[in-house]
Scaffold this active site. Sequence first.
Site, PDB file in Angstrom:
ATOM      1  N   GLU A  31       0.835  -1.200   0.000  1.00 40.14           N
ATOM      2  CA  GLU A  31       0.000   0.000   0.000  1.00 40.14           C
ATOM      3  C   GLU A  31       0.870   1.251   0.000  1.00 40.14           C
ATOM      4  O   GLU A  31       0.573   2.230  -0.703  1.00 40.14           O
ATOM      5  CB  GLU A  31      -0.923  -0.005   1.219  1.00 40.14           C
ATOM      6  CG  GLU A  31      -1.817   1.230   1.345  1.00 40.14           C
ATOM      7  CD  GLU A  31      -2.816   1.362   0.204  1.00 40.14           C
ATOM      8  OE1 GLU A  31      -3.332   2.474   0.011  1.00 40.14           O
ATOM      9  OE2 GLU A  31      -3.072   0.367  -0.510  1.00 40.14           O
ATOM     10  N   TYR A  32       1.947   1.234   0.789  1.00 40.49           N
ATOM     11  CA  TYR A  32       2.879   2.376   0.813  1.00 40.49           C
ATOM     12  C   TYR A  32       3.459   2.605  -0.581  1.00 40.49           C
ATOM     13  O   TYR A  32       3.498   3.742  -1.071  1.00 40.49           O
ATOM     14  CB  TYR A  32       4.001   2.122   1.821  1.00 40.49           C
ATOM     15  CG  TYR A  32       4.991   3.263   1.927  1.00 40.49           C
ATOM     16  CD1 TYR A  32       4.839   4.254   2.895  1.00 40.49           C
ATOM     17  CD2 TYR A  32       6.066   3.363   1.046  1.00 40.49           C
ATOM     18  CE1 TYR A  32       5.736   5.319   2.981  1.00 40.49           C
ATOM     19  CE2 TYR A  32       6.959   4.420   1.118  1.00 40.49           C
ATOM     20  CZ  TYR A  32       6.793   5.390   2.092  1.00 40.49           C
ATOM     21  OH  TYR A  32       7.672   6.438   2.155  1.00 40.49           O
ATOM     22  N   GLU A 107      17.393   8.572  29.615  1.00 40.56           N
ATOM     23  CA  GLU A 107      16.932   8.085  28.312  1.00 40.56           C
ATOM     24  C   GLU A 107      17.883   7.007  27.798  1.00 40.56           C
ATOM     25  O   GLU A 107      19.018   6.888  28.267  1.00 40.56           O
ATOM     26  CB  GLU A 107      16.848   9.243  27.310  1.00 40.56           C
ATOM     27  CG  GLU A 107      18.159   9.985  27.114  1.00 40.56           C
ATOM     28  CD  GLU A 107      17.985  11.295  26.359  1.00 40.56           C
ATOM     29  OE1 GLU A 107      16.865  11.607  25.932  1.00 40.56           O
ATOM     30  OE2 GLU A 107      18.994  12.016  26.216  1.00 40.56           O
ATOM     31  N   LYS A 109      20.541   4.943  25.701  1.00 44.91           N
ATOM     32  CA  LYS A 109      21.758   5.274  24.946  1.00 44.91           C
ATOM     33  C   LYS A 109      21.785   4.387  23.700  1.00 44.91           C
ATOM     34  O   LYS A 109      22.102   3.203  23.764  1.00 44.91           O
ATOM     35  CB  LYS A 109      22.996   5.044  25.810  1.00 44.91           C
ATOM     36  CG  LYS A 109      24.291   5.502  25.161  1.00 44.91           C
ATOM     37  CD  LYS A 109      25.455   5.340  26.141  1.00 44.91           C
ATOM     38  CE  LYS A 109      26.748   5.876  25.527  1.00 44.91           C
ATOM     39  NZ  LYS A 109      27.143   5.106  24.321  1.00 44.91           N
ATOM     40  N   LYS A 302      27.047   2.726  31.231  1.00 45.29           N
ATOM     41  CA  LYS A 302      27.285   1.695  30.222  1.00 45.29           C
ATOM     42  C   LYS A 302      26.956   0.329  30.810  1.00 45.29           C
ATOM     43  O   LYS A 302      27.444  -0.032  31.883  1.00 45.29           O
ATOM     44  CB  LYS A 302      28.752   1.719  29.769  1.00 45.29           C
ATOM     45  CG  LYS A 302      29.228   3.063  29.212  1.00 45.29           C
ATOM     46  CD  LYS A 302      28.593   3.377  27.873  1.00 45.29           C
ATOM     47  CE  LYS A 302      29.156   2.536  26.763  1.00 45.29           C
ATOM     48  NZ  LYS A 302      30.545   2.853  26.416  1.00 45.29           N
TER      49      LYS A 302
END
Length: 652
Positions: A31-32, A107, A109, A302
């Site tokens: 469809e896209y 948030e 990484k 980390k």
Amino acid sequence: MKERMNELVQLLNQYAREYYTKDNPSVSDAEYDKLYRELVELEKEFPEDILPNSPTHRVGDLVLDGFEKYRHEYPLFSLQDAFSREELDAFDRRIKAEFPQADYLAELKIDGLSISLTYVNGRLRVGATRGDGTVGENITENLKRVRDIPLHLPENIDLTVRGECYLPKASFKTINAERRENGETEFANPRNAAAGTLRQLDTKVVAKRKLATFIYQEAGPTAASSQEAVLESFAKLGFTVNPRHIISSSMDAIWQFIEDVAKERAELAYDIDGVVIKVNSLALQEALGFTVKAPRWAIAYKFPAEEKTAEILSVDWTVGRTGVVTPTANLTPVQLAGTTVSRATLHNVDYIAEKDIRIGDIVVVYKAGDIIPAVLHVVENKRDQQVPLPIPTVCPSCQSELIHFEDEVALRCVNPRCPAQLKEKLIHFASRDAMNIIGLGPAIVEKLFTAELICDVADIYQLTPENLMQLEGIKEKSATKLYKAIQASKANSAEKLLFGLGIRHVGSKASRLLMERFESLEQLAAADFDDIAAIDGLGIVIAESLKTYFATAGAQKLLIELKTAGLNLTYLGKKTASDAALTGMTIVLTGKLANLTRSQAKEKLQSLGANVAGSVSKKTSLVIAGSDAGSKLEKAKTLGIEIKDEAWLESL
């Protein structure tokens, strides 16, 4: 029609954002594609109504000449790393000592490549890599092919934003499957694949691979009061913002977020390698300022390398191109950093002895650098009656006696006709940094070797398309393509060939230095030991290795065979003005070349003194046109510029 075009642009951009933000588009690919084709046709019919944010602007067939350096107006700083809760608590105490009321935004990484996007009057003007933080590379044309990067903002503002460009895990699997099928080396991880994609000179490759971004920072002055407000404004402007973040003044809450994210890590659609914690207030960020290297208001936690326990079921010993025999453990399968791991390197016999590794041991496995599975140590309290691992005395490939030299940790097979070494040498010869024979990867080499069509590198240049079509799964089109790649490699500069020969201790840098000094392989083969050893950056070890190699009858025979096959044995990177046939000329390449790759043609032209440009202008001296040449050829004809073909270039 203008209204329909506007509607299609809005829909297609919305569907692209859904795909990249949620990995769950509301429409099918079919469809896209249908809507996309409709927009393309309308834009052809009504070019005056094309919108600046149309997704059709992303796809093109530009082949770039290279990437220019770009100096960032606002430097991109690194972040201070933390690897423990204690380090995060120390960061918290330092911040709260000055600003007790501070809260944090935590948030994900993203494990991608840092990018900077600069908009002028709402239009994307420059997209650049981080580089060293001060100077990066201008990769604007490639970043325009990343579908979730807005080409035009809904507001006519000047803005510079920072973010990460990454390759989703699903796209990574698809790309590696294609590379496997084509006999090409697979990418080690999504980050490497993203980096390789963004440095492509052919923008069609970038458009095909489904890169994506998360934008997280504004550079320079901002009207926002907090990091949270910055993210909200980005979302309104059409950028992709990662929704997974929290705001809290409590490091306990932040640590809980980190632990939750660590558990979810394998299920995410993209790779992450930690969590970034920032002071949320931009006013406090400004007050805290920067050290020489990093902001004082942020820290990056980390994740430790993930570790799992597994049982060693058996050990395989494999032979590399230099004869080094490497042990690899076969394990009970475990999930590690998002992939199923059933094999891990044991490095060498000294490592096995040091760790006392035995068949049947329960061992701790991790991914070194989040890439290569390796055994960390044995869980000794789970050992039962395991006996020490037997160390082989003969080569697993050719059964020759193995040697353990006093100054080496490795076992080594010294038989020059060892089949395993021969195959690895062929793979190395065809690799990107050597002769760069596209399509001649490990799988194809294995088939050719098994079929006894090739045994050493000279045999590669005796192959015909008919030979290649004898291989299972190789059709005429693939055979022709590989044959052309083999023929094109003959034009490579001699340092590529020297490195491809795989002479011990002679890497790509040494190969270039040697060719700069001696200018041809024949001169190098005849050079004195002292002349080689005197080259800055080389020395006696490389000199001894070269003299030993070129003294063998096999090496002398190989040079003759390669020269007879038409390979270039001279260095092409050091032509002077007096002997460069095209000095001062500006030349443009266009269309598809039959025998040379674009990079090989460019390299040859530059070696002859020409400046290779990407577009035709009045300053262009001549145009070399291959098949399917388009607008560049037409413009050259209009301007009366001389036009040559590939055969002319090959004749130089």
